[in-house]
Design a protein around this motif. Structure first.
Motif, mmCIF file in Angstrom:
data_model
loop_
_atom_site.group_PDB
_atom_site.id
_atom_site.type_symbol
_atom_site.label_atom_id
_atom_site.label_comp_id
_atom_site.label_asym_id
_atom_site.label_seq_id
_atom_site.Cartn_x
_atom_site.Cartn_y
_atom_site.Cartn_z
ATOM 1 N N VAL A 136 -17.527 -1.019 54.792
ATOM 2 C CA VAL A 136 -18.072 -2.341 54.504
ATOM 3 C C VAL A 136 -19.563 -2.319 54.808
ATOM 4 O O VAL A 136 -19.983 -1.877 55.881
ATOM 5 C CB VAL A 136 -17.385 -3.444 55.342
ATOM 6 C CG1 VAL A 136 -18.012 -4.810 55.060
ATOM 7 C CG2 VAL A 136 -15.885 -3.469 55.086
ATOM 8 N N ARG A 188 -14.660 -15.001 51.453
ATOM 9 C CA ARG A 188 -15.672 -14.701 52.468
ATOM 10 C C ARG A 188 -15.091 -14.906 53.866
ATOM 11 O O ARG A 188 -15.297 -14.077 54.762
ATOM 12 C CB ARG A 188 -16.905 -15.592 52.250
ATOM 13 C CG ARG A 188 -17.945 -15.560 53.358
ATOM 14 C CD ARG A 188 -18.725 -14.274 53.376
ATOM 15 N NE ARG A 188 -19.586 -14.196 54.547
ATOM 16 C CZ ARG A 188 -20.725 -13.523 54.569
ATOM 17 N NH1 ARG A 188 -21.145 -12.879 53.512
ATOM 18 N NH2 ARG A 188 -21.439 -13.471 55.673
ATOM 19 N N LEU A 195 -13.505 -8.453 59.728
ATOM 20 C CA LEU A 195 -14.543 -7.795 60.521
ATOM 21 C C LEU A 195 -14.472 -8.207 61.991
ATOM 22 O O LEU A 195 -14.579 -7.368 62.884
ATOM 23 C CB LEU A 195 -15.922 -8.100 59.934
ATOM 24 C CG LEU A 195 -16.170 -7.474 58.558
ATOM 25 C CD1 LEU A 195 -17.430 -8.048 57.932
ATOM 26 C CD2 LEU A 195 -16.238 -5.959 58.654
ATOM 27 N N LEU A 247 -23.247 -4.649 54.850
ATOM 28 C CA LEU A 247 -23.904 -5.954 54.837
ATOM 29 C C LEU A 247 -25.120 -5.803 53.945
ATOM 30 O O LEU A 247 -25.998 -4.962 54.204
ATOM 31 C CB LEU A 247 -24.330 -6.385 56.241
ATOM 32 C CG LEU A 247 -25.075 -7.710 56.323
ATOM 33 C CD1 LEU A 247 -24.190 -8.873 55.875
ATOM 34 C CD2 LEU A 247 -25.600 -7.952 57.737
ATOM 35 N N TRP A 253 -22.310 -8.942 63.091
ATOM 36 C CA TRP A 253 -23.425 -8.845 62.159
ATOM 37 C C TRP A 253 -24.294 -10.064 62.378
ATOM 38 O O TRP A 253 -23.858 -11.094 62.846
ATOM 39 C CB TRP A 253 -22.936 -8.758 60.719
ATOM 40 C CG TRP A 253 -22.207 -9.979 60.251
ATOM 41 C CD1 TRP A 253 -22.723 -11.053 59.578
ATOM 42 C CD2 TRP A 253 -20.827 -10.294 60.475
ATOM 43 N NE1 TRP A 253 -21.754 -11.994 59.359
ATOM 44 C CE2 TRP A 253 -20.577 -11.541 59.904
ATOM 45 C CE3 TRP A 253 -19.780 -9.625 61.121
ATOM 46 C CZ2 TRP A 253 -19.329 -12.156 59.949
ATOM 47 C CZ3 TRP A 253 -18.537 -10.224 61.155
ATOM 48 C CH2 TRP A 253 -18.325 -11.477 60.570
ATOM 49 N N LYS A 266 -12.867 -12.049 54.809
ATOM 50 C CA LYS A 266 -13.660 -10.855 55.097
ATOM 51 C C LYS A 266 -14.266 -10.950 56.495
ATOM 52 O O LYS A 266 -14.265 -9.979 57.251
ATOM 53 C CB LYS A 266 -14.763 -10.671 54.047
ATOM 54 C CG LYS A 266 -14.225 -10.284 52.693
ATOM 55 C CD LYS A 266 -15.337 -10.236 51.656
ATOM 56 C CE LYS A 266 -14.771 -9.906 50.280
ATOM 57 N NZ LYS A 266 -15.798 -9.941 49.236
ATOM 58 N N GLU A 267 -14.787 -12.129 56.833
ATOM 59 C CA GLU A 267 -15.344 -12.324 58.171
ATOM 60 C C GLU A 267 -14.265 -12.166 59.236
ATOM 61 O O GLU A 267 -14.504 -11.557 60.284
ATOM 62 C CB GLU A 267 -16.004 -13.690 58.278
ATOM 63 C CG GLU A 267 -17.281 -13.788 57.482
ATOM 64 C CD GLU A 267 -17.947 -15.158 57.593
ATOM 65 O OE1 GLU A 267 -17.403 -16.064 58.250
ATOM 66 O OE2 GLU A 267 -19.038 -15.311 57.003
ATOM 67 N N THR A 311 -24.376 -10.897 51.825
ATOM 68 C CA THR A 311 -23.027 -10.694 51.311
ATOM 69 C C THR A 311 -22.466 -9.368 51.829
ATOM 70 O O THR A 311 -23.201 -8.497 52.304
ATOM 71 C CB THR A 311 -23.002 -10.694 49.771
ATOM 72 O OG1 THR A 311 -23.855 -9.649 49.288
ATOM 73 C CG2 THR A 311 -23.448 -12.037 49.225
ATOM 74 N N PHE A 312 -21.157 -9.247 51.727
ATOM 75 C CA PHE A 312 -20.480 -8.015 52.114
ATOM 76 C C PHE A 312 -20.127 -7.216 50.867
ATOM 77 O O PHE A 312 -19.835 -7.785 49.814
ATOM 78 C CB PHE A 312 -19.182 -8.317 52.876
ATOM 79 C CG PHE A 312 -19.381 -9.068 54.152
ATOM 80 C CD1 PHE A 312 -20.212 -8.589 55.147
ATOM 81 C CD2 PHE A 312 -18.720 -10.265 54.366
ATOM 82 C CE1 PHE A 312 -20.385 -9.278 56.336
ATOM 83 C CE2 PHE A 312 -18.878 -10.966 55.545
ATOM 84 C CZ PHE A 312 -19.715 -10.469 56.536
#
Length: 94
Positions: free
Chosen positions: A8, A72, A79, A10, A86, A75-76, A15-16
């Motif tokens: 992944v 999103r 992570l 940044l 991040w 995804k967050e 955006t990822f």
């Protein structure tokens, strides 16, 4: 031993980007040279946030596919669950 990797990035716009490679460091360098994926070409520089190795190529590709097809927020959460932090204060994301 892991030969295939899901990673992944940044992107500079906050955006990822999820990807697959057999050599993550070389692939990140390719992205930052503007020769990687179309998506990252205009969102440089990119920074590696996470990489996970797999013995089977299918498993790495599956991890990439699942990451790319999440919201999103999901995804967050992924992570955060992997203790990845991040900073993206400039774009309103945390």
């Amino acid at each position: 031993m892991a030969n295939y990797f899901f990673y992944v990035l940044l992107c500079a716009d906050g955006t990822f980007y999820g990807g697959y490679s057999t050599d993550v460091a070389a692939r990140v360098a390719t992205h930052n040279a503007g020769k990687g994926a179309k998506y990252t070409k205009t969102r440089r520089p990119v920074r590696l946030l996470y990489a996970e190795g797999f013995e089977e190529e299918h498993d790495a590709l599956s991890a990439e596919w699942h990451f790319k097809h999440q919201s999103r927020a999901a995804k967050e959460a992924f992570l955060a669950a992997h203790d990845v932090q991040w900073e993206d204060a400039d774009h309103g994301h945390t």
